[in-house]
Design a protein around this motif. Sequence first.
Motif, mmCIF file in Angstrom:
data_model
loop_
_atom_site.group_PDB
_atom_site.id
_atom_site.type_symbol
_atom_site.label_atom_id
_atom_site.label_comp_id
_atom_site.label_asym_id
_atom_site.label_seq_id
_atom_site.Cartn_x
_atom_site.Cartn_y
_atom_site.Cartn_z
ATOM 1 N N GLY A 210 0.816 -1.209 0.000
ATOM 2 C CA GLY A 210 0.000 0.000 0.000
ATOM 3 C C GLY A 210 0.848 1.257 0.000
ATOM 4 N N LEU A 211 2.092 1.126 0.470
ATOM 5 C CA LEU A 211 3.035 2.245 0.428
ATOM 6 C C LEU A 211 3.911 2.179 -0.818
ATOM 7 C CD1 LEU A 211 4.272 4.701 1.988
ATOM 8 C CD2 LEU A 211 6.000 3.099 2.802
ATOM 9 N N SER A 212 4.602 1.048 -1.011
ATOM 10 C CA SER A 212 5.555 0.948 -2.125
ATOM 11 C C SER A 212 4.873 1.003 -3.482
ATOM 12 C CB SER A 212 6.364 -0.348 -2.004
ATOM 13 O OG SER A 212 5.515 -1.488 -2.014
ATOM 14 N N GLY A 213 3.583 0.668 -3.538
ATOM 15 C CA GLY A 213 2.868 0.730 -4.807
ATOM 16 C C GLY A 213 2.492 2.135 -5.224
ATOM 17 N N GLN A 214 2.523 3.081 -4.300
ATOM 18 C CA GLN A 214 2.098 4.449 -4.588
ATOM 19 C C GLN A 214 3.256 5.447 -4.608
ATOM 20 O OE1 GLN A 214 -1.193 4.899 -5.425
ATOM 21 N NE2 GLN A 214 -1.097 2.669 -5.225
ATOM 22 N N ILE A 215 4.377 5.098 -4.014
ATOM 23 C CA ILE A 215 5.496 6.035 -3.895
ATOM 24 C C ILE A 215 6.740 5.400 -4.501
ATOM 25 C CG2 ILE A 215 6.834 7.483 -2.324
ATOM 26 C CD1 ILE A 215 4.620 7.268 -0.309
ATOM 27 N N GLU A 216 7.414 6.123 -5.375
ATOM 28 C CA GLU A 216 8.600 5.607 -6.042
ATOM 29 C C GLU A 216 9.765 5.478 -5.057
ATOM 30 O OE1 GLU A 216 9.546 8.071 -9.346
ATOM 31 O OE2 GLU A 216 7.590 7.823 -10.310
ATOM 32 N N ASP A 217 10.676 4.578 -5.396
ATOM 33 C CA ASP A 217 11.830 4.344 -4.517
ATOM 34 C C ASP A 217 12.639 5.617 -4.278
ATOM 35 O OD1 ASP A 217 11.062 1.738 -4.412
ATOM 36 O OD2 ASP A 217 12.852 0.900 -5.348
ATOM 37 N N ARG A 218 12.848 6.420 -5.312
ATOM 38 C CA ARG A 218 13.649 7.634 -5.149
ATOM 39 C C ARG A 218 12.965 8.613 -4.201
ATOM 40 N NH1 ARG A 218 11.902 12.042 -7.951
ATOM 41 N NH2 ARG A 218 10.144 11.710 -9.373
ATOM 42 N N GLU A 219 11.629 8.625 -4.200
ATOM 43 C CA GLU A 219 10.891 9.486 -3.284
ATOM 44 C C GLU A 219 10.975 8.964 -1.859
ATOM 45 O OE1 GLU A 219 7.382 11.161 -6.222
ATOM 46 O OE2 GLU A 219 7.117 9.188 -5.314
ATOM 47 N N ILE A 220 10.839 7.644 -1.709
ATOM 48 C CA ILE A 220 10.979 7.027 -0.390
ATOM 49 C C ILE A 220 12.341 7.346 0.194
ATOM 50 C CG2 ILE A 220 11.194 4.817 0.821
ATOM 51 C CD1 ILE A 220 9.072 3.688 -1.072
ATOM 52 N N GLY A 221 13.378 7.142 -0.615
ATOM 53 C CA GLY A 221 14.737 7.370 -0.132
ATOM 54 C C GLY A 221 14.997 8.812 0.246
ATOM 55 N N SER A 222 14.493 9.752 -0.555
ATOM 56 C CA SER A 222 14.709 11.172 -0.268
ATOM 57 C C SER A 222 14.021 11.582 1.025
ATOM 58 C CB SER A 222 14.203 12.021 -1.434
ATOM 59 O OG SER A 222 14.949 11.768 -2.610
ATOM 60 N N LEU A 223 12.815 11.097 1.249
ATOM 61 C CA LEU A 223 12.096 11.452 2.474
ATOM 62 C C LEU A 223 12.759 10.832 3.699
ATOM 63 C CD1 LEU A 223 8.439 11.128 1.145
ATOM 64 C CD2 LEU A 223 9.623 13.248 1.758
ATOM 65 N N LEU A 224 13.237 9.596 3.565
ATOM 66 C CA LEU A 224 13.952 8.971 4.681
ATOM 67 C C LEU A 224 15.265 9.692 4.969
ATOM 68 C CD1 LEU A 224 13.519 5.146 3.920
ATOM 69 C CD2 LEU A 224 12.381 6.454 5.721
ATOM 70 N N ALA A 225 15.899 10.198 3.918
ATOM 71 C CA ALA A 225 17.211 10.823 4.074
ATOM 72 C C ALA A 225 17.132 12.197 4.716
ATOM 73 C CB ALA A 225 17.907 10.915 2.716
ATOM 74 N N TYR A 226 16.073 12.965 4.420
ATOM 75 C CA TYR A 226 16.048 14.370 4.827
ATOM 76 C C TYR A 226 15.041 14.684 5.937
ATOM 77 C CZ TYR A 226 18.973 15.001 0.781
ATOM 78 O OH TYR A 226 20.007 14.893 -0.113
ATOM 79 N N LEU A 227 14.323 13.668 6.404
ATOM 80 C CA LEU A 227 13.356 13.889 7.480
ATOM 81 C C LEU A 227 13.667 12.973 8.653
ATOM 82 C CD1 LEU A 227 9.997 13.991 5.470
ATOM 83 C CD2 LEU A 227 11.241 15.947 6.389
ATOM 84 N N PRO A 228 13.392 13.415 9.882
ATOM 85 C CA PRO A 228 13.477 12.502 11.027
ATOM 86 C C PRO A 228 12.481 11.358 10.832
ATOM 87 C CG PRO A 228 13.263 14.791 11.737
ATOM 88 C CD PRO A 228 12.990 14.779 10.269
ATOM 89 N N PRO A 229 12.742 10.187 11.419
ATOM 90 C CA PRO A 229 11.862 9.037 11.217
ATOM 91 C C PRO A 229 10.382 9.328 11.474
ATOM 92 C CG PRO A 229 13.867 8.320 12.291
ATOM 93 C CD PRO A 229 13.943 9.818 12.214
ATOM 94 N N GLU A 230 10.058 10.057 12.539
ATOM 95 C CA GLU A 230 8.649 10.365 12.839
ATOM 96 C C GLU A 230 8.008 11.138 11.698
ATOM 97 O OE1 GLU A 230 6.449 9.904 15.276
ATOM 98 O OE2 GLU A 230 7.615 8.889 16.837
ATOM 99 N N ASP A 231 8.695 12.186 11.216
ATOM 100 C CA ASP A 231 8.148 13.010 10.142
ATOM 101 C C ASP A 231 8.093 12.241 8.830
ATOM 102 O OD1 ASP A 231 8.000 15.028 12.000
ATOM 103 O OD2 ASP A 231 9.798 16.072 11.303
ATOM 104 N N ALA A 232 9.127 11.439 8.564
ATOM 105 C CA ALA A 232 9.138 10.654 7.334
ATOM 106 C C ALA A 232 7.972 9.671 7.305
ATOM 107 C CB ALA A 232 10.467 9.901 7.209
ATOM 108 N N ALA A 233 7.705 9.014 8.429
ATOM 109 C CA ALA A 233 6.599 8.057 8.493
ATOM 110 C C ALA A 233 5.274 8.743 8.207
ATOM 111 C CB ALA A 233 6.569 7.388 9.863
#
Length: 436
Positions: A210-233
Amino acid sequence: MGQSKTPYIDDLQCVVRTDVGMRRAMNQDSSAVVLAEDEQAWVTRGHVFMVADGMGAHAAGELASKLAVDNLPHLYNHDRELAAPEALEKAIRDTNAEIHRRGLANLDFRAMGTTASVLVLLPQGAMLGHVGDSRVYRLRGQQLEQLTFDHSLQWELRSLKIITEGSDSYKAVPKNVITRSLGPNANVVADLEGPFPLEIGDTFLLCSDGLSGQIEDREIGSLLAYLPPEDAATVLVDLANLRGGPDNITLVIVKIVGPGLATASTGGGLRPAGRTRDADGASLAAWVVLGVCWLLAGVLWLADLLVPAVLFAVVGFVAVVLGLIMRFWHREPVGKSTVQAGNLGKAPYVTTTCSAENEFVQTLATILGELREAATEAGWQVRWNEFEHLCREAETASQGGDNPVAVRSYAKGISFMMHELRNQQNRKPGDSTVDL
């Protein structure tokens, strides 16, 4: 300050999120986080994190995923006489047997199933157990790696080199047909991966499709890289819902924040469970592909679509031939006494370089603009002053070329508007969907 007495816990950040999505009436996903209760447990069994995506009519999928997250970590921790990889594989097999037994006992639950993606953090590194198409990623620096193989018809056909990614035949294969799960069959073959060495800053993401099907890997990685875990989630769930939220969304983010979990080397000493993807897993996948392809061929034949029917029948036959070749000609020895990093499985299966590029910043800016427009047209009661402040922060950072700050500000703006949306009265299903 004195040194922490429990660095294996204190040097870890963990965030769990689950959401029903915008189109489902119930949430059939489940998750589990089981931290080592003491140092001895940490040394022998480590921390366990798990995501399961249930499948089945009525409440069957919900039951299957709940049985998985309740039973698998418990069984893994119970078998202390086994090495960690063997205990994890046995726990997956025994959990499958229990779900299968419960399915046979009730007609409403017959053939219920669930994915299972498990991350185990040990002193030797990270180890994975996996069945289905939920995923485990690792972000290290700017590299996002998918550490699990999707047990889907698309991925299996591509692995057997019957189709190539991006081709017309690849696009014609349904994305949501999975070839392996816990529960439907009496036996299951699990993929084991690792151990992978741990470094400070490593971030793991377990998620349902439900997550990986809607958000591209590059977007997932960028959000994980630049946001704290709480905000990224938070923003990952919001973004998946904004793009339609067609399925339940569940994620677990695990980040190494201190030296208490970092490993100095590749972490030998774990004994393998004696299976590789190329042997039993590939053979099982081939037979599943055969069944699915011949079923589709039969349906197409009855619909008088003879050419595609013959094509699927041939694909199924070729899949079995290749699976048998991989099983008997490329099988690796069983029963090695030690394992180095990478000897279990072949991860990573996909590697994506992530950065706060202008294109991604513009994507977030567009989403925020569409949210502003939707809120205005619908007459939402929004704290506009706070929203505009976030927008100005983001625009200033973007214009100044500070893309990481722009990503953080735009992401906060998106989550702020989604929070405001949830506060609206009489929200209807699908009201937060924006065509992106």
